[in-house]
Write an enzyme that holds these catalytic residues in place. Structure first.
Site: not given
Ligand SMILES: *[C@@H]1O[C@H](CO)[C@@H](O)[C@H](O)[C@H]1NC(C)=O
Ligand SMILES: *[C@@H]1O[C@H](CO)[C@@H](O)[C@H](O)[C@H]1NC(C)=O
Ligand SMILES: *[C@@H]1O[C@H](CO)[C@@H](O)[C@H](O)[C@H]1NC(C)=O
Ligand SMILES: *[C@@H]1O[C@H](CO)[C@@H](O)[C@H](O)[C@H]1NC(C)=O
Ligand SMILES: *[C@@H]1O[C@H](CO)[C@@H](O)[C@H](O)[C@H]1NC(C)=O
Ligand SMILES: *[C@@H]1O[C@H](CO)[C@@H](O)[C@H](O)[C@H]1NC(C)=O
Ligand SMILES: *[C@@H]1O[C@H](CO)[C@@H](O)[C@H](O)[C@H]1NC(C)=O
Ligand SMILES: *[C@@H]1O[C@H](CO)[C@@H](O)[C@H](O)[C@H]1NC(C)=O
Ligand SMILES: *[C@@H]1O[C@H](CO)[C@@H](O)[C@H](O)[C@H]1NC(C)=O
Ligand SMILES: *[C@@H]1O[C@H](CO)[C@@H](O)[C@H](O)[C@H]1NC(C)=O
Ligand SMILES: *[C@@H]1O[C@H](CO)[C@@H](O)[C@H](O)[C@H]1NC(C)=O
Ligand SMILES: *[C@@H]1O[C@H](CO)[C@@H](O)[C@H](O)[C@H]1NC(C)=O
Length: 838
Positions: A405, A330, A293, A377, A524, A297, A348, A555, A173-174, A216
């Site tokens: 990411e 986490r 975790k 994030d 940036e 999510e 969030r 989200w 993942e990522r 995950n």
């Protein structure tokens, strides 16, 4: 001493291809005139003869490194002798063998390096420390640094881990560098060669732990077969002093164990975890700990049973405590997919502190709350997480991200140490006292903690470059250096890495330093400014531009952009109250627009596009200028890199040049998408007249089309002029052409198109009837990152043909052959005079 860096030529080592596998541990042969200055002892004594010992490994590494860099073959023995030697071992082993040393008292993993006497002393507080000392000495030698030194160094923090988000099926993942080196087909990979090579790299930057499976987590990680396999992985890393940890899935007692519940207070659940832990320690006697975790999510967790997060964490803490393990828990917990932008106060960013603040006294002492560096994030810029100020009685670690990411996924150059430093150097002023996150809080000093530190999500893969591309490895190197000492200057780190990776040539050093130090700011600049976040496809792959996805999603990653104004109002007086989560001095600073720095303005405040920044520009004009400036900086990278031709081996030179050229093109995609979007939303023109005006472009939709049709794209701003052309079917050759109306001269000719996966369309560019070159839409293979199936900001790209002689009235034609889903989509051509970025 300094003179040695001023080399202008290297006489060897440049012809051999290098694939990146050895990263900064290449030990490339130094030039003869430098080798001549080296005075080193003639043999190595490693004070442990057990082959799996880090001290034994250190002896071999010294032998290998000295042979590589200096061309000298030293033998390794395991007993002290009377000769002048390089001695590596623990302080205890050294003194037990009758050695005398000036080493001071060392902390765990610390070491003493003394090159002043006839014998070089490399002495660790423990075996791991001795190995670190050997790498330090080798790093000096490999950089041609033969200074006589005698010093001790100790880690700033005890936890210096990496996390891999590797799935049991072998995907990551990522991850942007191929498949997992740990897992495939739901089990562990039996061949641990790459695992050991990774552990060697990690040891050289003093990383002492790794969690190899994704947060995950898949419950089958704990099957009997997999536990045995994990034992083999731990065995492969142990000689390098890297301990294995594991991510757990909270629901495993139910999904794997067959229990009716995973309630953390249920007796059968407690017993189940105790049993699993005991089994794991049979296979991995020195297992470092667990990473969890929970309730994030979609992941299961204690909240499912109305238990607190602390009750959930303590379940694991109690199971692992008898073995000396720790639990990294986490803090990335938020109301998953349930945030409502219509509510001005929903935020969030508040979630971590809201969830953890009242639990500060509830966590067992072997729990470490792992906190992402910012409240959201891993964005291109975020303020430091205020949670660090609230965990006074709970151990904490920061979570950084080496895998890029949100920062270009290794297809864009972004040296991240300067970004991390904005967080680590930040003073939270807890109770009005100095509370700098790196040197005071994470070191454990501010709140008197023994357990604290660092975790970084790295996601190396099977690609020989580890991260997918050569320059991205400076981030992994910098991470280790910073976790050891967060006060080290990021340029010093970068330059050590550069010399080790590319040699001592001054021009190479200066050029890579220059590009790397500009890279994050440039990124940036052409993505998201003033703290508004990365402006990427937030609900999807986090790669290309898609600013409208950053609102109206559940989200909670929002910009609140409307036709007049933009930014999240996080003030206490009128907004979400987030700024009030900081200690009072910092809270007061962010509460007020006047004292909030420009680069975080839109993080904390909702303002009109016409708001005047401290720089004197309006918000919207800053957006325009920064995007043009950032893309121009990116356009300078391939030129700068090209100036190193012949000074770097061919393989790495060419692979990197390909990426930098891709980046320069994609930076323009970013720039145009973002400025077009906000120009459209705000209706405010660019004072410099650039946005929407492209005097050097010919839009594909304005050309003569054969077998092509004009379509829109989604999102609309991913196309110049908001329209593109694509072939009318998937298999028939087609073409577009146009007559050029520019003064005769030499130009760079750029073609903007879209490269999707599930298809490899062919393209050939003609000037009149002369072919200038051809290409294939195959970036899905070349970039290591999976492009999308859509025509959008991720797949948009450019190819440039340099220095083409063009006369007024010449005809440009692009002949194409669509393939699969790739309907040879074209956006525009740009005919660029020298010096014009477009
Ligand atoms: C030698 O290494 C082994 C394996 O790491 C270790 O168990 C042992 O304690 C070491 N011996 C000494 C004297 O440090
Ligand atoms: C050589 O290495 C020592 C020890 O790491 C360091 O203090 C010194 O700055 C280095 N010298 C140069 C010229 O980089
Ligand atoms: C791996 O396990 C998952 C269940 O966790 C299963 O759905 C999948 O089919 C398995 N894949 C392979 C290749 O065995
Ligand atoms: C994957 O695992 C399954 C079940 O363990 C096994 O039957 C199969 O042969 C494996 N496939 C490969 C390609 O190793
Ligand atoms: C293990 O993998 C390495 C490459 O990482 C390869 O060179 C070696 O041949 C493999 N060993 C076996 C037994 O397949
Ligand atoms: C958790 O609490 C809520 C409200 O107090 C209740 O509706 C729910 O049934 C409880 N869930 C469990 C699993 O006890
Ligand atoms: C979001 O909030 C608004 C205003 O409070 C409300 O009208 C709407 O129903 C909410 N939407 C959802 C999905 O909860
Ligand atoms: C710090 O903690 C240790 C125990 O871990 C304790 O002995 C010591 O008194 C504490 N120091 C301060 C200043 O609170
Ligand atoms: C205060 O918040 C409201 C939404 O509740 C918003 O519409 C308004 O613009 C804010 N005022 C200022 C001065 O930012
Ligand atoms: C970023 O943009 C700002 C504002 O336009 C500019 O001053 C700065 O030079 C740019 N930096 C880079 C590296 O592109
Ligand atoms: C590494 O990745 C690059 C691009 O992502 C690719 O071209 C190359 O084939 C890969 N090499 C290996 C050994 O996987
Ligand atoms: C042809 O292209 C269209 C549009 O991209 C796509 O929907 C379709 O699946 C493609 N057909 C094939 C055989 O790939």
């Amino acid at each position: 001493m300094r003179g040695i860096w001023f080399l202008t030529t290297l006489s060897f080592g440049l012809v051999a291809a290098e694939d990146g596998l050895n990263a900064w541990l290449r030990y490339a042969r130094l030039p003869d005139n430098i080798i001549r200055q080296a005075e080193i002892p003639s043999n190595i004594v490693s004070l442990n003869s057990t082959e799996t010992s880090p001290v034994y490994v250190a002896g071999l590494e010294l032998q290998k490194g000295i042979n590589g860099a200096l061309g000298k073959t030293l033998d390794v023995t395991h007993k002290s002798n009377k000769r002048s030697s390089i001695v590596v071992g623990t302080v205890d082993a050294f003194t037990a063998a009758g050695g005398k040393t000036n080493a001071p008292e060392l902390e765990e993993d610390g070491f003493w390096l003394d090159t002043k006497g006839k014998t070089v002393q490399i002495l660790g507080q423990n075996e791991r420390g001795a190995l670190y000392g050997a790498f330090e000495y080798l790093s000096m030698l490999a950089q041609g640094n033969f200074t006589k030194v005698a010093y001790a160094t100790n880690p700033s923090a005890s936890i210096r881990w990496v996390n891999q988000w590797d799935n049991m099926d072998g995907t990551i993942e990522r991850g942007y560098a191929g498949l997992s080196i740990f897992f495939k087909n739901n089990t562990t990979i039996a061949n641990t060669t790459r695992v050991a090579e990774y552990a060697r790299l990690l040891a050289s930057i003093r990383i002492n732990g790794i969690v190899a499976n994704n947060v995950n987590a898949n419950p089958i990680t704990l099957s009997d077969e997999n536990m045995a396999g994990l034992g083999k992985i731990a065995d492969a890393m142990r000689p390098w002093g890297v301990r294995l940890g594991l991510s757990l899935n909270f629901a495993s007692p139910q999904t794997l164990g067959g229990l009716s519940t995973f309630d953390p207070l249920d007796k059968s659940v407690i017993t189940w975890w105790n049993d699993q832990t005991a089994k794991l320690y049979k296979h991995i006697p020195d297992m470092a700990g667990y990473l969890v975790k929970a309730n994030s999510e979609g992941q299961p967790g204690p909240l499912t049973y109305n238990r607190t997060l602390a009750e959930g964490a303590n379940l694991f803490a109690k199971a692992i405590k008898p073995y000396g393990g720790i639990v990294m828990f986490r803090a990335f917990v938020y109301d998953y997919q349930n945030l409502n932008e219509s509510n001005w106060k929903d935020d969030r960013a508040n979630a971590a502190v809201d969830h953890f603040r009242h639990l500060d006294d509830e966590f067992d002492d072997n729990i470490v709350v792992q906190v992402k560096y910012g409240p959201i994030d891993f964005q291109a810029r975020e303020p430091a997480s205020p949670l660090f100020a609230h965990l006074r009685n709970t151990a904490s670690a920061i979570e950084l991200q080496v895998t890029q990411e949100y920062l270009g996924q290794q297809c864009h150059l972004a040296y991240l140490a300067p970004l991390w430093k904005t967080i680590l150097d930040f003073d939270l002023r807890v109770d009005g006292e100095k509370s700098v996150i790196g040197e005071d809080v994470l070191s454990g000093k501010r709140f008197n903690k023994t357990l604290s530190g660092y975790a970084a999500v790295v996601n190396v893969g099977q690609n020989t470059t580890w991260l997918g591309t050569h320059l991205a490895m400076s981030n992994l190197y910098a991470y280790g250096r910073i976790a050891w000492d967060p006060t080290v200057d990021e340029v010093v780190i970068l330059q050590d890495w550069t010399r080790l990776t590319y040699g001592l040539n001054r021009k190479v050093l200066d050029t890579i330093t220059d590009m790397s130090m500009q890279s994050w700011e440039a990124y940036e600049n052409y993505t998201g400014n003033l703290g508004v976040q990365t402006l990427t496809d937030i609900t999807y792959n986090h790669y290309g531009p898609n600013p409208q996805s950053m609102d109206n999603n559940p989200w909670g990653q929002w910009t609140r952009a409307d036709s007049d104004s933009i930014g999240m109002d996080r003030t206490v007086w009128n907004g979400t109250g987030f700024s009030g989560q900081y200690p009072s001095e910092v809270a007061a600073q962010f509460e007020s627009i006047e004292t909030t720095p420009d680069d975080l303005l839109l993080w904390f405040h909702h303002v009109p596009y016409t708001h005047i920044l401290k720089s004197g520009k309006t918000v919207i004009q800053h957006f325009y200028d920064a995007h043009y400036d950032g893309a121009e900086t990116a356009a300078s990278f391939p030129k700068k890199w090209t100036s190193l031709k012949g000074l770097i081996d061919k393989q790495r030179f060419e692979e990197m040049l390909f990426r930098l050229e891709y980046q320069a093109g994609h930076a323009i995609v970013w720039r145009d998408s973002i400025v077009q979007f906000y120009n459209n939303v705000s209706g405010i023109p660019d004072a410099a007249g650039r946005v929407g005006h492209h005097p050097w472009r010919v839009e594909a939709e304005d050309m003569t089309l054969h077998g092509y049709r004009v379509t829109g794209v989604n999102p609309f701003q991913a196309a110049s002029g908001f329209q593109i052309v694509q072939t009318t079917d998937n298999s028939t050759a087609a073409s577009v052409q146009t007559k050029l109306d520019y003064p005769s001269g030499r130009y760079d000719l750029a073609v903007a198109y879209y490269d999707l996966y599930e298809g490899e369309a062919k393209y050939e560019l003609f000037l009149n009837d002369r072919s200038l070159g051809s290409w294939v839409g195959d970036l899905e293979h070349k970039l290591g990152y999976t492009l999308t199936r859509g025509i959008d900001g991720h797949s948009a790209t450019r190819v440039t043909f340099k220095d083409v002689r063009i006369r007024k009235g010449d005809v440009v034609r692009i002949e194409t052959l669509p393939n699969g889903r790739e309907t040879a989509p074209l956006d525009y051509i740009a005919v660029l005079p020298a010096g014009i970025v477009d």
